[in-house]
Scaffold this active site. Structure first.
Site, PDB file in Angstrom:
ATOM      1  N   HIS A  39       0.861  -1.264  -0.146  1.00  0.00           N
ATOM      2  CA  HIS A  39       0.156   0.075   0.021  1.00  0.00           C
ATOM      3  C   HIS A  39       0.744   1.272  -0.161  1.00  0.00           C
ATOM      4  O   HIS A  39       2.207   1.192   0.114  1.00  0.00           O
ATOM      5  CB  HIS A  39      -0.974   0.036   1.318  1.00  0.00           C
TER       6      HIS A  39
HETATM    7  P1  TYD Z   1      -1.960  -3.811   7.572  1.00  0.00           P
HETATM    8  O1  TYD Z   1      -2.264  -2.349   7.226  1.00  0.00           O
HETATM    9  O2  TYD Z   1      -2.780  -4.658   6.732  1.00  0.00           O
HETATM   10  O3  TYD Z   1      -0.508  -4.211   7.761  1.00  0.00           O
HETATM   11  P2  TYD Z   1       0.713  -4.058   6.869  1.00  0.00           P
HETATM   12  O4  TYD Z   1       0.495  -2.878   5.982  1.00  0.00           O
HETATM   13  O5  TYD Z   1       1.968  -4.115   7.620  1.00  0.00           O
HETATM   14  O6  TYD Z   1       0.611  -5.500   6.274  1.00  0.00           O
HETATM   15  O7  TYD Z   1      -2.809  -3.779   8.897  1.00  0.00           O
HETATM   16  C1  TYD Z   1      -3.225  -5.025   9.507  1.00  0.00           C
HETATM   17  C2  TYD Z   1      -4.332  -4.966  10.204  1.00  0.00           C
HETATM   18  O8  TYD Z   1      -3.975  -4.248  11.484  1.00  0.00           O
HETATM   19  C3  TYD Z   1      -5.443  -4.002   9.684  1.00  0.00           C
HETATM   20  O9  TYD Z   1      -6.651  -4.746  10.054  1.00  0.00           O
HETATM   21  C4  TYD Z   1      -5.465  -2.701  10.149  1.00  0.00           C
HETATM   22  C5  TYD Z   1      -4.763  -2.961  11.558  1.00  0.00           C
HETATM   23  N1  TYD Z   1      -3.806  -1.872  11.748  1.00  0.00           N
HETATM   24  C6  TYD Z   1      -4.434  -1.005  13.320  1.00  0.00           C
HETATM   25  O10 TYD Z   1      -5.396  -1.376  13.881  1.00  0.00           O
HETATM   26  N2  TYD Z   1      -3.749  -0.067  13.620  1.00  0.00           N
HETATM   27  C7  TYD Z   1      -2.316   0.219  12.938  1.00  0.00           C
HETATM   28  O11 TYD Z   1      -1.818   1.029  13.555  1.00  0.00           O
HETATM   29  C8  TYD Z   1      -1.819  -0.750  12.008  1.00  0.00           C
HETATM   30  C9  TYD Z   1      -0.677  -0.539  11.377  1.00  0.00           C
HETATM   31  C10 TYD Z   1      -2.757  -1.742  11.431  1.00  0.00           C
END
Ligand code: TYD
Length: 136
Positions: A39
């Protein structure tokens, strides 16, 4: 910073970290062969560093794709807004610390690569138009 007792790294908002720190989170226990991230953010900036272990970070600003290997707790990577990122090759002991300029906000995410590319194009065009305006 360090002495004969060991090493110490201090991270301060608007000093070593070039923004106000609003959120800190860390990833660990990432399964082998997993790619995370995939992303970009509209506004959020972040600094990433591996407190232990290592991982690969791919960054893509819509024009250039570059990979960085984070393998030392003294190596920090600044990721600006509108940069696509993919994290992979996590070592089993990897703890990836992320220091962010914004609170968690799903509306700030661009999770589709084609949408990301279009957003960069529009942003570049808007910046050029703005420059043109001032040069008139
Ligand atoms: P995601 O953004 O998919 O992680 P990455 O980009 O590292 O692969 O996040 C995974 C899950 O965690 C998603 O459901 C959103 C949640 N999340 C939070 O609640 N707070 C946060 O600060 C972050 C980074 C993720």
């Amino acid at each position: 910073m360090g002495d004969d007792r060991g090493s110490l790294v201090a991270l301060e908002g608007n000093k070593t970290i070039p923004f106000d720190i609003k959120r800190v989170y860390y990833l660990f226990g990432t399964a082998k062969d997993i790619t995370r991230g995939l992303h970009a953010h509209l506004a959020l900036k972040q600094v990433m560093l591996c407190v232990t272990g290592s991982c690969k970070i791919l960054l893509d600003d819509g024009v250039v794709r570059e990979s960085v290997f984070l393998d030392s707790p003294t190596k920090g990577l600044l990721v600006e807004s509108l940069v696509w990122r993919e994290m992979s090759e996590f070592s089993s002991d990897c703890v990836l610390l992320v220091i962010a300029s914004e609170h968690y906000d799903e509306a700030d995410y661009i999770r589709n690569y084609e949408v990301f590319k279009k957003t960069v194009e529009i942003d570049t065009l808007a910046a050029r138009t703005e420059k043109h305006k001032w040069n008139e």
